[in-house]
Design a protein around this motif. Structure first.
Motif, PDB file in Angstrom:
ATOM      1  N   PHE A  42     -20.163 109.647 -51.581  1.00  0.00           N
ATOM      2  CA  PHE A  42     -18.904 109.641 -51.425  1.00  0.00           C
ATOM      3  C   PHE A  42     -18.246 109.406 -52.726  1.00  0.00           C
ATOM      4  N   THR A  43     -18.703 108.818 -53.977  1.00  0.00           N
ATOM      5  CA  THR A  43     -18.840 108.776 -54.992  1.00  0.00           C
ATOM      6  C   THR A  43     -18.875 110.361 -56.116  1.00  0.00           C
ATOM      7  N   VAL A  44     -19.985 110.891 -55.258  1.00  0.00           N
ATOM      8  CA  VAL A  44     -19.635 112.846 -55.992  1.00  0.00           C
ATOM      9  C   VAL A  44     -19.493 113.581 -55.229  1.00  0.00           C
ATOM     10  N   ILE A  45     -18.971 113.411 -53.565  1.00  0.00           N
ATOM     11  CA  ILE A  45     -17.421 114.300 -53.237  1.00  0.00           C
ATOM     12  C   ILE A  45     -16.011 113.427 -54.212  1.00  0.00           C
ATOM     13  N   ALA A  46     -16.066 112.807 -55.202  1.00  0.00           N
ATOM     14  CA  ALA A  46     -14.999 111.850 -55.216  1.00  0.00           C
ATOM     15  C   ALA A  46     -15.013 112.667 -56.488  1.00  0.00           C
ATOM     16  N   SER A  47     -15.989 112.209 -57.434  1.00  0.00           N
ATOM     17  CA  SER A  47     -15.640 113.757 -58.441  1.00  0.00           C
ATOM     18  C   SER A  47     -15.790 114.466 -58.389  1.00  0.00           C
ATOM     19  N   MET A  48     -16.334 115.759 -58.083  1.00  0.00           N
ATOM     20  CA  MET A  48     -15.880 116.455 -57.538  1.00  0.00           C
ATOM     21  C   MET A  48     -14.423 117.149 -57.394  1.00  0.00           C
ATOM     22  N   GLY A  49     -13.969 116.317 -56.293  1.00  0.00           N
ATOM     23  CA  GLY A  49     -12.193 116.496 -56.165  1.00  0.00           C
ATOM     24  C   GLY A  49     -11.678 116.205 -57.166  1.00  0.00           C
ATOM     25  N   ALA A  50     -11.641 115.136 -57.547  1.00  0.00           N
ATOM     26  CA  ALA A  50     -11.782 114.439 -59.433  1.00  0.00           C
ATOM     27  C   ALA A  50     -11.064 115.415 -60.235  1.00  0.00           C
ATOM     28  N   TRP A  51     -12.007 116.415 -60.264  1.00  0.00           N
ATOM     29  CA  TRP A  51     -12.288 116.913 -61.744  1.00  0.00           C
ATOM     30  C   TRP A  51     -10.802 118.412 -61.248  1.00  0.00           C
ATOM     31  N   GLN A  52     -11.401 118.911 -59.946  1.00  0.00           N
ATOM     32  CA  GLN A  52     -10.228 120.192 -59.592  1.00  0.00           C
ATOM     33  C   GLN A  52      -9.224 119.530 -59.441  1.00  0.00           C
ATOM     34  N   ILE A  53      -8.470 118.353 -58.977  1.00  0.00           N
ATOM     35  CA  ILE A  53      -7.233 117.800 -59.520  1.00  0.00           C
ATOM     36  C   ILE A  53      -6.704 118.112 -61.041  1.00  0.00           C
ATOM     37  N   PHE A  54      -7.629 117.373 -61.961  1.00  0.00           N
ATOM     38  CA  PHE A  54      -7.575 117.754 -63.224  1.00  0.00           C
ATOM     39  C   PHE A  54      -7.062 118.919 -63.706  1.00  0.00           C
ATOM     40  N   GLN A  55      -7.554 120.076 -63.067  1.00  0.00           N
ATOM     41  CA  GLN A  55      -7.818 121.343 -63.856  1.00  0.00           C
ATOM     42  C   GLN A  55      -6.090 121.911 -63.229  1.00  0.00           C
ATOM     43  N   THR A  56      -6.245 121.671 -61.628  1.00  0.00           N
ATOM     44  CA  THR A  56      -5.218 122.134 -61.159  1.00  0.00           C
ATOM     45  C   THR A  56      -4.006 121.213 -59.816  1.00  0.00           C
TER      46      THR A  56
END
Length: 641
Positions: free
Chosen positions: A192-206
């Protein structure tokens, strides 16, 4: 169904009052056991809305619309309907459709619509079996398919690897899951931590993807596409599969810890990943977005991290599948105790945790079905066409049961209950209706499994009721028998226990014993095991006995529908019944019924034949009640139903 009984209740393992662990520790444990099914849905849910049977245009408006739908579906169905409302409807700590039916039945028994609630609960349980077959297949397949993102040349190995993992999963069941379970929570927390981190990085970019929090974009999605958007709901709902399982697993950890883990960790992680997938797609050039949408979950990771992500996702789906299989064992045990399934061989895989059980016939039937599904549908996208209809059907039924709960049990005024029920019926009904479009493409499978299971469950319950009625019609009152038999047969040393399904009358085994052997033991005990409509019976209320005089006793052992029925263990505490029971001086007499054709059958002949087949193939009472094998005598009788 076994007769209802009102006893004080022992808190189940894992309930808030019956578990010594802290709320935080239980919340962590729930992350590993309970949330695997809904936690692995990001592997395929968002993808299927765009590349499934009703593909959508890959543009910003559609991505925002789908993400908005996922957000509000998760909020309404999971967070509000199940975690907030239905988790308040616990039957002495236990959740799930059958526990909800038992809770409702205890309050509305005798009312005209009571039988409708029971049938709805049984059908929801039947649909669960179809879901428990598809979940392992689609979860493991979707994770292993990540290998094709790493290297397209590995596509030929996806099905063999998935089959090996799935077969290993089912073979593992007979060893129990205690040791493997210790790894579940850490692995799922990392996942869960990994998938949340990956998603948060993309949200930060877009960050534009955050506009999807506004329900306007969900409404706009329907304005843009109309009927196509409605059909897309069949894929969007994959994001909330597992919501019914959250309710069913409530008894393991308690309402408070599960709410804490859901709102405090799991839901934010899932939403970050879904929003991240959407952000990635709208942030990529069109040609790259077309490629990424084929597997957006794995494209969230950079190339060097995709293979480790495949391994992590595979382990997570393995855990999710394990939870579903354990759930199938648990729901089968509940249905068995409540009189909807014949006795099956049950093995307890833990000396300390009574809830850890293994049912061989259920395990191997699920394994065969999962293998057939993988070989038939070939990939997770095809399986998604069969997935969802069982889940949405069960959720819709739970909404109808919730209506009965609000009015019949919680005594809400109808003008308060109606808007709440109507809201969820519109949402859940829309998802179920959208999934009906999947029937020709594979949705027929879980419906077929559900129909077969429903027929078997109701046939057994009806046949069992008819058989008990026929036996009680010809039963001789025990008091009369005891007086007439005390001088007509030779008394021999020891104790004879005659198992009886009903608390009245003389068991056929006792009559046959007198007729053929012409002896009676010094102590004769007529023993009935009664399953109450509560999960756990207080040990102090376990035993009930009546002294009939002349060495005859009638005894009852009470168990909850979540408990194992260990008769020798229960007898250890029944020392008031003429003294302690020495198993080496005790003989158990069992009746085995053979059905004969009836001139006026109580149910259609085809159902009578099904019931007879189920009766012949059910586990013996010796296995089910854990009787000592060298102390059992079985006598046959014939019954017309």
């Amino acid at each position: 169904m076994a007769e209802a009984s009102t006893h004080s209740v022992q808190p189940p393992p894992g309930s808030q009052t019956g578990h010594s662990a802290s709320k935080a520790a239980l919340a962590v444990g729930a992350i590993g056991i309970v949330f695997g099914d809904i936690g692995t849905s990001p592997l395929y849910a968002f993808r299927e809305t765009f590349v499934g049977p009703h593909p959508l245009a890959l543009d910003t408006a559609h991505v925002l619309g789908v993400i908005s739908l996922i957000f509000w579906s998760m909020t309404l169905v999971v967070a509000i309907q199940y975690v907030t409302i239905l988790m308040r409807a616990d039957n002495k700590g236990q959740g799930g459709s059958l526990a909800l039916v038992a809770l409702i039945s205890s309050h509305i028994s005798g009312k005209k619509y009571g039988w409708v609630a029971v049938l709805l609960g049984v059908f929801a349980t039947s649909l669960f079996y179809g879901d428990s077959m598809i979940t392992p297949a689609i979860s493991v397949l979707s994770a292993v398919e990540g290998l094709t993102v790493v290297d397209e040349g590995l596509s030929d190995y996806v099905i063999p690897i998935a089959l090996v993992l799935l077969i290993f999963l089912f073979v593992l069941q007979k060893r129990g899951t205690a040791k493997v379970g210790a790894l579940f929570a850490p692995v799922m927390i990392v996942y869960f931590t990994v998938i949340a981190s990956m998603g948060a990085w993309q949200i930060f970019q877009t960050p534009d993807i955050l506009w999807a929090l506004n329900p306007y974009y969900a409404v706009n999605f329907f304005i843009l596409d109309g009927f196509t958007a409605f059909l897309a709901l069949g894929s969007v709902v994959l994001a909330v599969t597992g919501s019914e399982a959250l309710y069913s697993d409530m008894g393991h950890f308690g309402r408070g810890p599960m709410r804490l883990s859901w709102f405090g960790f799991v839901m934010p992680c899932l939403l970050l990943n879904y929003f991240g997938q959407g952000a990635m797609i709208i942030g990529l050039p069109n040609e790259l977005a077309v490629e990424a949408i084929q597997s957006p979950f794995f494209f969230l990771a950079s190339e060097e991290w995709r293979l480790p992500l495949v391994f992590l996702a595979t382990f997570a789906t393995f855990i999710a599948s394990q939870a579903v299989i354990s759930g199938a064992f648990s729901i089968t045990h509940q249905a068995m105790q409540m009189g909807y399934i014949p006795r099956l061989s049950i093995r307890h895989t833990s000396e300390t945790e009574g809830g850890q059980i293994y049912i061989p016939i259920v395990n191997w039937a699920l394994m065969i079905a999962v293998i057939v599904l993988v070989l038939t549908f070939q990939n997770s996208s095809n399986l998604a066409s069969a997935y969802g209809i069982a889940v949405t059907g069960a959720v819709t039924i739970d909404t109808l049961l919730m209506a009965v709960l609000l009015v019949g049990v919680w005594k809400w005024k109808w003008w308060y209950a109606a808007p709440v029920v109507l809201l969820f019926l519109i949402v859940d009904g829309a998802y179920f209706a959208a999934n009906l479009a999947k029937v020709p493409d594979g949705g027929w499978f879980p419906l077929l499994v559900g129909a077969v299971a429903f027929t078997l469950l109701t046939t057994w319950a009806r046949g069992r009721k008819l058989m008990r009625e026929r036996m009680s019609e010809v039963a001789l009152p025990m008091e009369i028998f005891a007086k007439s038999a005390k001088n007509s047969a030779t008394r021999v040393p020891g104790t004879a226990i005659f198992m009886a399904s009903a608390k009245g009358g003389v068991p056929s085994a006792l009559l046959h014993n007198i007729k053929h052997n012409k002896v009676l033991h010094e102590r004769v005990v007529i023993l009935t095991v009664e399953i109450a409509e509560i999960p756990y019976v207080d040990p102090e209320a376990r035993c009930e006995y009546h002294d009939l005089g002349d060495g005859f006793f009638r005894a009852v052992l009470h168990y909850g529908f979540m408990e194992g029925t260990d008769v020798p263990e229960g007898l250890k505490k029944m020392d008031r019944c003429g003294g302690e029971f020495d198993m080496m001086q005790t003989s158990f007499f069992l009746s085995r019924q053979t059905l004969l054709p009836s001139d006026k059958p109580g149910m259609p002949i085809w159902r009578e034949k099904i019931f007879a087949w189920m009766l012949r193939n059910s586990a013996t009472a010796m296995e089910f009640f854990r009787l000592p094998t060298n102390r059992v005598v079985e006598l046959g009788s014939q019954v017309r139903i």
